[in-house]
Design a protein around this motif. Structure first.
Motif, short mmCIF file in Angstrom:
data_model
loop_
_atom_site.label_atom_id
_atom_site.label_comp_id
_atom_site.label_asym_id
_atom_site.label_seq_id
_atom_site.Cartn_x
_atom_site.Cartn_y
_atom_site.Cartn_z
N ASP A 78 83.40 -22.13 0.70
CA ASP A 78 83.48 -22.18 -0.76
C ASP A 78 83.64 -23.62 -1.22
OD1 ASP A 78 84.01 -20.67 -3.43
OD2 ASP A 78 85.68 -22.10 -3.25
N ILE A 79 82.81 -24.03 -2.15
CA ILE A 79 82.80 -25.44 -2.57
C ILE A 79 84.12 -25.85 -3.21
CG2 ILE A 79 81.71 -27.10 -4.15
CD1 ILE A 79 79.03 -25.64 -3.57
N ASP A 80 84.65 -25.04 -4.11
CA ASP A 80 85.92 -25.39 -4.77
C ASP A 80 87.07 -25.47 -3.78
OD1 ASP A 80 84.79 -25.65 -7.27
OD2 ASP A 80 85.10 -23.55 -7.81
N THR A 81 87.07 -24.55 -2.82
CA THR A 81 88.12 -24.55 -1.79
C THR A 81 88.03 -25.81 -0.94
OG1 THR A 81 87.94 -22.15 -1.74
CG2 THR A 81 89.16 -23.16 0.05
N MET A 82 86.81 -26.22 -0.59
CA MET A 82 86.62 -27.43 0.21
C MET A 82 87.07 -28.67 -0.58
SD MET A 82 85.46 -27.09 3.36
CE MET A 82 84.36 -28.43 3.82
N ARG A 83 86.81 -28.66 -1.88
CA ARG A 83 87.25 -29.79 -2.71
C ARG A 83 88.78 -29.90 -2.69
NH1 ARG A 83 85.22 -28.17 -7.22
NH2 ARG A 83 83.30 -29.39 -7.26
N GLU A 84 89.42 -28.77 -2.87
CA GLU A 84 90.89 -28.76 -2.90
C GLU A 84 91.47 -29.13 -1.53
OE1 GLU A 84 94.42 -25.67 -4.25
OE2 GLU A 84 92.36 -25.22 -4.85
N ALA A 85 90.87 -28.61 -0.47
CA ALA A 85 91.34 -28.92 0.89
C ALA A 85 91.18 -30.41 1.18
CB ALA A 85 90.56 -28.10 1.91
N THR A 86 90.12 -31.02 0.67
CA THR A 86 89.90 -32.45 0.84
C THR A 86 91.04 -33.25 0.21
OG1 THR A 86 87.51 -32.13 0.83
CG2 THR A 86 88.31 -34.35 0.38
N GLU A 87 91.46 -32.84 -0.97
CA GLU A 87 92.56 -33.52 -1.65
C GLU A 87 93.85 -33.41 -0.84
OE1 GLU A 87 92.58 -31.66 -5.46
OE2 GLU A 87 90.74 -32.68 -6.15
N ILE A 88 94.10 -32.22 -0.29
CA ILE A 88 95.32 -32.01 0.53
C ILE A 88 95.27 -32.88 1.79
CG2 ILE A 88 96.60 -30.32 1.92
CD1 ILE A 88 95.56 -28.16 -0.11
N ALA A 89 94.11 -32.85 2.47
CA ALA A 89 93.97 -33.61 3.73
C ALA A 89 94.07 -35.11 3.49
CB ALA A 89 92.63 -33.26 4.39
N ALA A 109 80.72 -19.12 11.60
CA ALA A 109 79.35 -19.14 11.07
C ALA A 109 79.00 -17.88 10.29
CB ALA A 109 78.36 -19.36 12.21
N CYS A 110 79.55 -16.76 10.70
CA CYS A 110 79.20 -15.51 10.01
C CYS A 110 80.01 -15.31 8.73
CB CYS A 110 79.33 -14.31 10.95
SG CYS A 110 78.11 -14.38 12.27
N ARG A 111 80.92 -16.23 8.47
CA ARG A 111 81.65 -16.20 7.20
C ARG A 111 81.11 -17.24 6.23
NH1 ARG A 111 87.88 -15.92 9.27
NH2 ARG A 111 87.84 -13.87 10.23
N GLY A 112 79.96 -17.79 6.57
CA GLY A 112 79.32 -18.74 5.67
C GLY A 112 79.82 -20.17 5.81
N ALA A 113 80.54 -20.48 6.89
CA ALA A 113 81.05 -21.84 7.10
C ALA A 113 80.40 -22.43 8.36
CB ALA A 113 82.57 -21.81 7.24
N GLY A 114 80.82 -23.65 8.73
CA GLY A 114 80.30 -24.27 9.95
C GLY A 114 78.78 -24.37 9.93
N ALA A 115 78.15 -23.98 11.06
CA ALA A 115 76.70 -24.10 11.19
C ALA A 115 75.93 -23.21 10.22
CB ALA A 115 76.29 -23.78 12.63
N SER A 116 76.60 -22.22 9.66
CA SER A 116 75.95 -21.33 8.70
C SER A 116 75.31 -22.08 7.55
CB SER A 116 76.96 -20.32 8.15
OG SER A 116 76.38 -19.54 7.14
N LEU A 117 75.92 -23.21 7.15
CA LEU A 117 75.40 -23.97 6.00
C LEU A 117 74.03 -24.57 6.29
CD1 LEU A 117 77.05 -24.21 3.33
CD2 LEU A 117 78.55 -23.78 5.26
#
Length: 331
Positions: A78-89, A109-117
């Motif tokens: 999820d793009i918004d989740t990745m944005r927020e996680a980036t701020e935390i990291a 990958a089957c949850r739409g993350a990692g190589a799935s993109l």
């Protein structure tokens, strides 16, 4: 000429420790850094876990001054989740943020993350842009050649991700459908590097398991550096051996039994310090066979090491291994 990511100077031929789940934790990174790894990454961290404040995800944010330069690797769908996680990291002070677009395992990958993109380059590009804009740190990416043999789209991926601001790209020379089977295809990595539009450092990854291969492939495939994963497990010396061979054309002697015991012990002690006694002992068990690979009659010692639950007892067995096999080396 030195390879740079932002303001980070990695030297002329950087060797990177690949992020590996359940392997590249701080204790393992410590022994790899001592052996000459130039850039290391945390295990990959779930963006959703970071936002939920999950203990396992939070613990993976632990980084130490001696590890620098160190990147925190995140993944998510999820793009918004990745944005927020980036701020935390970014708040814990790493040297860079890395996005995982390469993990092939099903539950990622089957949850739409990692190589799935790799199946949705538009979303991958939008997600990368969001991460770049959410941090003041350099952003890098690790990915694969494509989803399968019919969609090897890494050439396009490299251009588009560079255009939205990534500062380096690590490419594992397999598709997602290959998982870790078959041979890694470094020719496609070279094509990306030769693309006149690509100006960022390109690091190659996959099947580098010897000093000769690392030195030869660096020249043959024209990569800026090499990322090493499985070959470093139980053998952190591979970093110093590659560097020495590349600079001199000569082989360093293999680590002695005493060295193997000493580094294994350091790894064990760091594991206890970071994870506590119970977890540290348990999680170290996966490493013993690799540290002592090829030593005759090691099986009985391994059986002891993976069954003991006392720090003192494990130290005693390591002492015994040192004494037993050093005597055999001398003999």
């Amino acid at each position: 000429m030195a390879v740079r990511i932002g303001n980070i100077d990695l030297g002329e031929f950087p060797l990177l420790l690949a992020p590996m789940e359940d392997v590249s934790d701080p204790p393992f990174r410590f022994v790899c850094k001592q052996s000459g790894a130039d850039l290391m990454y945390t295990e990959f961290i779930s963006s959703e876990g970071l936002i939920r404040d999950a203990a396992k995800s939070r613990q993976k944010l632990d980084i130490f001054e001696y590890e620098r330069p160190i990147g925190i690797q995140i993944f998510g769908s999820d793009i918004d989740t990745m944005r927020e996680a980036t701020e935390i990291a970014s708040q814990v002070g790493p040297d860079l943020i890395d996005i995982n677009y390469g993990c092939p395992v099903k539950n990622v990958a089957c949850r739409g993350a990692g190589a799935s993109l790799l199946q949705d380059i538009d979303k991958m590009t939008a997600m990368t842009k969001a991460v770049v804009e959410a941090t003041h740190l350099p952003v890098t990416v690790k990915t694969r050649l494509g989803w399968d043999d019919n969609t090897k789209n890494i050439y396009e991926v490299a251009e588009r991700l560079q255009d939205v601001g990534i500062q380096a790209l690590s490419i594992h020379g397999r598709t997602r459908s290959q998982m870790y089977k078959g041979r890694a295809d470094w020719q496609l990595i070279r094509e990306v590097k030769r693309n006149p539009r690509v100006r960022i450092p390109i690091f190659g990854n996959g099947d580098v398991d010897s000093v000769e291969k690392a030195a030869a492939w660096r020249m043959e495939y024209e990569v800026d550096g090499i990322m090493i994963g499985r070959a470093s497990i139980g053998y952190p010396w591979i970093f110093r051996e590659i560097k020495h061979f590349y600079q001199t054309g000569e082989y360093l002697p293999a680590p002695t039994i005493a060295e193997r015991v000493a580094v294994c012990r350091t790894h064990f002690e760091k594991s206890i310090q970071w994870k506590g006694e119970k977890t540290g002992i348990f999680e170290m068990r996966r490493h013993y066979a690799n540290y002592f690979k090829g030593i005759p009659h090691f099986k009985e010692y391994r059986t002891k090491l993976v069954s003991l639950t006392s720090v003192a007892d494990i130290h005693a067995v390591l002492d015994e291994i040192g004494e037993q096999f050093v005597m055999e080396e001398v003999a």
